[in-house]
Design an enzyme around this catalytic site. Structure first.
Site, PDB file in Angstrom:
ATOM      1  N   HIS A 249      19.065 -32.566  31.987  1.00 50.94           N
ATOM      2  CA  HIS A 249      18.550 -31.397  31.283  1.00 50.94           C
ATOM      3  C   HIS A 249      18.595 -31.616  29.757  1.00 50.94           C
ATOM      4  CE1 HIS A 249      22.769 -31.442  31.983  1.00 50.94           C
ATOM      5  NE2 HIS A 249      23.043 -30.392  31.246  1.00 50.94           N
ATOM      6  N   ARG A 250      19.706 -32.174  29.267  1.00 47.09           N
ATOM      7  CA  ARG A 250      19.845 -32.406  27.816  1.00 47.09           C
ATOM      8  C   ARG A 250      18.867 -33.489  27.360  1.00 47.09           C
ATOM      9  NH1 ARG A 250      24.615 -32.437  28.123  1.00 47.09           N
ATOM     10  NH2 ARG A 250      24.747 -30.211  27.710  1.00 47.09           N
TER      11      ARG A 250
ATOM     12  N   PHE B 118      31.142 -35.198  31.690  1.00 49.23           N
ATOM     13  CA  PHE B 118      32.023 -34.058  31.429  1.00 49.23           C
ATOM     14  C   PHE B 118      31.606 -32.890  32.332  1.00 49.23           C
ATOM     15  CE2 PHE B 118      29.255 -31.123  28.993  1.00 49.23           C
ATOM     16  CZ  PHE B 118      28.177 -31.952  28.733  1.00 49.23           C
ATOM     17  N   GLY B 119      32.297 -31.777  32.183  1.00 50.71           N
ATOM     18  CA  GLY B 119      31.926 -30.546  32.882  1.00 50.71           C
ATOM     19  C   GLY B 119      31.799 -30.735  34.393  1.00 50.71           C
ATOM     20  N   TYR B 120      30.660 -30.312  34.919  1.00 49.06           N
ATOM     21  CA  TYR B 120      30.434 -30.323  36.365  1.00 49.06           C
ATOM     22  C   TYR B 120      29.835 -31.651  36.845  1.00 49.06           C
ATOM     23  CZ  TYR B 120      31.201 -25.310  35.793  1.00 49.06           C
ATOM     24  OH  TYR B 120      31.752 -24.081  35.488  1.00 49.06           O
ATOM     25  N   ASP B 121      29.783 -32.664  35.980  1.00 44.87           N
ATOM     26  CA  ASP B 121      29.167 -33.948  36.361  1.00 44.87           C
ATOM     27  C   ASP B 121      29.708 -34.543  37.671  1.00 44.87           C
ATOM     28  OD1 ASP B 121      27.329 -33.991  34.337  1.00 44.87           O
ATOM     29  OD2 ASP B 121      28.479 -35.311  33.015  1.00 44.87           O
TER      30      ASP B 121
ATOM     31  N   ASP C  70      22.929 -24.845  24.041  1.00 42.79           N
ATOM     32  CA  ASP C  70      23.619 -24.004  25.014  1.00 42.79           C
ATOM     33  C   ASP C  70      23.120 -24.424  26.386  1.00 42.79           C
ATOM     34  OD1 ASP C  70      25.678 -21.862  25.081  1.00 42.79           O
ATOM     35  OD2 ASP C  70      24.212 -20.985  26.439  1.00 42.79           O
ATOM     36  N   SER C  71      24.055 -24.660  27.270  1.00 41.98           N
ATOM     37  CA  SER C  71      23.667 -25.234  28.557  1.00 41.98           C
ATOM     38  C   SER C  71      24.586 -24.750  29.658  1.00 41.98           C
ATOM     39  CB  SER C  71      23.700 -26.766  28.453  1.00 41.98           C
ATOM     40  OG  SER C  71      24.865 -27.205  27.794  1.00 41.98           O
TER      41      SER C  71
ATOM     42  N   GLU D  47      31.748 -17.072  18.759  1.00 43.90           N
ATOM     43  CA  GLU D  47      31.714 -16.236  19.973  1.00 43.90           C
ATOM     44  C   GLU D  47      30.307 -16.244  20.560  1.00 43.90           C
ATOM     45  OE1 GLU D  47      34.286 -15.127  21.495  1.00 43.90           O
ATOM     46  OE2 GLU D  47      35.689 -15.541  19.850  1.00 43.90           O
TER      47      GLU D  47
HETATM   48  P1  ITT Z   1      29.629 -25.821  22.360  1.00 41.94           P
HETATM   49  O1  ITT Z   1      29.311 -24.354  22.483  1.00 41.94           O
HETATM   50  O2  ITT Z   1      30.555 -26.117  21.231  1.00 41.94           O
HETATM   51  O3  ITT Z   1      28.396 -26.684  22.310  1.00 41.94           O
HETATM   52  P2  ITT Z   1      30.555 -25.506  25.093  1.00 41.94           P
HETATM   53  O4  ITT Z   1      31.164 -26.447  26.100  1.00 41.94           O
HETATM   54  O5  ITT Z   1      31.228 -24.170  24.925  1.00 41.94           O
HETATM   55  O6  ITT Z   1      30.438 -26.280  23.688  1.00 41.94           O
HETATM   56  P3  ITT Z   1      28.286 -24.216  26.326  1.00 41.94           P
HETATM   57  O7  ITT Z   1      28.717 -22.850  25.973  1.00 41.94           O
HETATM   58  O8  ITT Z   1      26.842 -24.577  26.188  1.00 41.94           O
HETATM   59  O9  ITT Z   1      29.048 -25.305  25.454  1.00 41.94           O
HETATM   60  O10 ITT Z   1      28.770 -24.499  27.823  1.00 41.94           O
HETATM   61  C1  ITT Z   1      28.237 -25.550  28.507  1.00 41.94           C
HETATM   62  C2  ITT Z   1      29.056 -25.801  29.787  1.00 41.94           C
HETATM   63  O11 ITT Z   1      28.146 -26.075  30.850  1.00 41.94           O
HETATM   64  C3  ITT Z   1      29.909 -27.038  29.610  1.00 41.94           C
HETATM   65  O12 ITT Z   1      31.197 -26.720  29.110  1.00 41.94           O
HETATM   66  C4  ITT Z   1      29.932 -27.585  31.032  1.00 41.94           C
HETATM   67  O13 ITT Z   1      30.886 -26.892  31.785  1.00 41.94           O
HETATM   68  C5  ITT Z   1      28.544 -27.216  31.557  1.00 41.94           C
HETATM   69  N1  ITT Z   1      27.576 -28.293  31.260  1.00 41.94           N
HETATM   70  C6  ITT Z   1      26.533 -28.258  30.372  1.00 41.94           C
HETATM   71  N2  ITT Z   1      25.900 -29.439  30.336  1.00 41.94           N
HETATM   72  C7  ITT Z   1      26.548 -30.234  31.221  1.00 41.94           C
HETATM   73  C8  ITT Z   1      26.389 -31.565  31.612  1.00 41.94           C
HETATM   74  O14 ITT Z   1      25.459 -32.340  31.072  1.00 41.94           O
HETATM   75  N3  ITT Z   1      27.223 -32.055  32.540  1.00 41.94           N
HETATM   76  C9  ITT Z   1      28.178 -31.293  33.083  1.00 41.94           C
HETATM   77  N4  ITT Z   1      28.430 -30.035  32.748  1.00 41.94           N
HETATM   78  C10 ITT Z   1      27.612 -29.493  31.812  1.00 41.94           C
END
Ligand code: ITT
Length: 202
Positions: free
Chosen positions: A185-186, A157-160, A76-77, A42
């Site tokens: 950023h990573r 992934f995500g907002y890419d 965390d990102s 959590e």
């Molecule tokens: P873990 O906690 O298991 O690492 P999570 O996806 O829940 O996985 P976060 O709580 O850090 O991780 O949420 C990060 C979110 O931010 C991720 O799911 C994407 O929606 C976004 N994000 C972070 N880095 C990104 C990236 O490099 N490109 C696109 N979206 C990103």
């Protein structure tokens, strides 16, 4: 004996970006499934730093109970959008709800920004690195860019698909893993961590 590193993320997109992080001649790297950790952590913190520490701590405790000595790297990102006062921020993964897909999240973002000319945003990544029984250390990276109106690309992934880094004309989802890592950023946070801790990268 090789030092053990555990990459504490269950996000497959992040796992790909952390793959081959460290020189396998010196270090052994394991994922959460390699160590048989399948619980949900959590994220109750109110900052990227707090949430990264919560994740690193949970895995350190898990390893300690098993008597395994290792260094844990947690990430965390998220995406901060200026016109939305920094949202979705630490809620990026669950912007459109707890079970939301990446597509649902970025579609909600695009709908909230509809008609808005201010498209400035930044990705933030905080890494927490913690060795069993030692104090955690934090490394932060950021990448500034703009949110486009129509998603493009299928990598990442995500907002890419909706994020174009400053100075470029392609989204992160239109870049290779190596191109994204050089800008993201990573990638920045990883670079700082490797330099500060004098680790040997791959
Ligand atoms: P873990 O906690 O298991 O690492 P999570 O996806 O829940 O996985 P976060 O709580 O850090 O991780 O949420 C990060 C979110 O931010 C991720 O799911 C994407 O929606 C976004 N994000 C972070 N880095 C990104 C990236 O490099 N490109 C696109 N979206 C990103």
């Amino acid at each position: 004996m090789k030092e053990l590193y555990v990459i504490a993320t269950s996000n497959p997109g992040k796992v790909r970006e952390f793959a081959n992080l460290l020189d396998s001649n010196f270090y052994e790297t394991k994922s959460l499934s390699d160590i048989d950790f399948h619980e949900k952590i959590e994220e109750t913190g109110s900052s990227f730093e707090e949430n990264a520490a919560i994740k690193a701590n949970a895995i350190c405790n898990f390893l300690e109970k098993k008597g395994i000595v290792a260094t844990v790297i947690a990430d965390d990102s998220g995406l901060e959008v200026e016109a939305l006062n920094g949202a979705p921020g630490i809620y990026s993964a669950r912007y459109a709800g707890d079970q939301a897909s990446d597509q649902e999240n970025y579609e909600l973002l695009l709908s909230r920004l509809k008609g808005n000319l201010d498209r400035e945003a930044r990705f933030v990544c905080v890494l927490c690195i913690q060795k069993t029984k030692e104090a955690p250390r934090f490394f932060e990276g950021e990448c500034k860019g703009d949110i486009i109106e129509t998603p493009k690309g299928s990598e990442g992934f995500g907002y890419d698909p909706v994020f174009i880094p400053k100075g470029y004309d392609r989204t992160f989802a239109e870049m290779t893993l190596a191109e994204k890592k050089a800008l993201s950023h990573r990638g920045q946070a990883i670079k700082k961590m490797i330099e500060a801790l004098k680790l040997s990268p791959n």
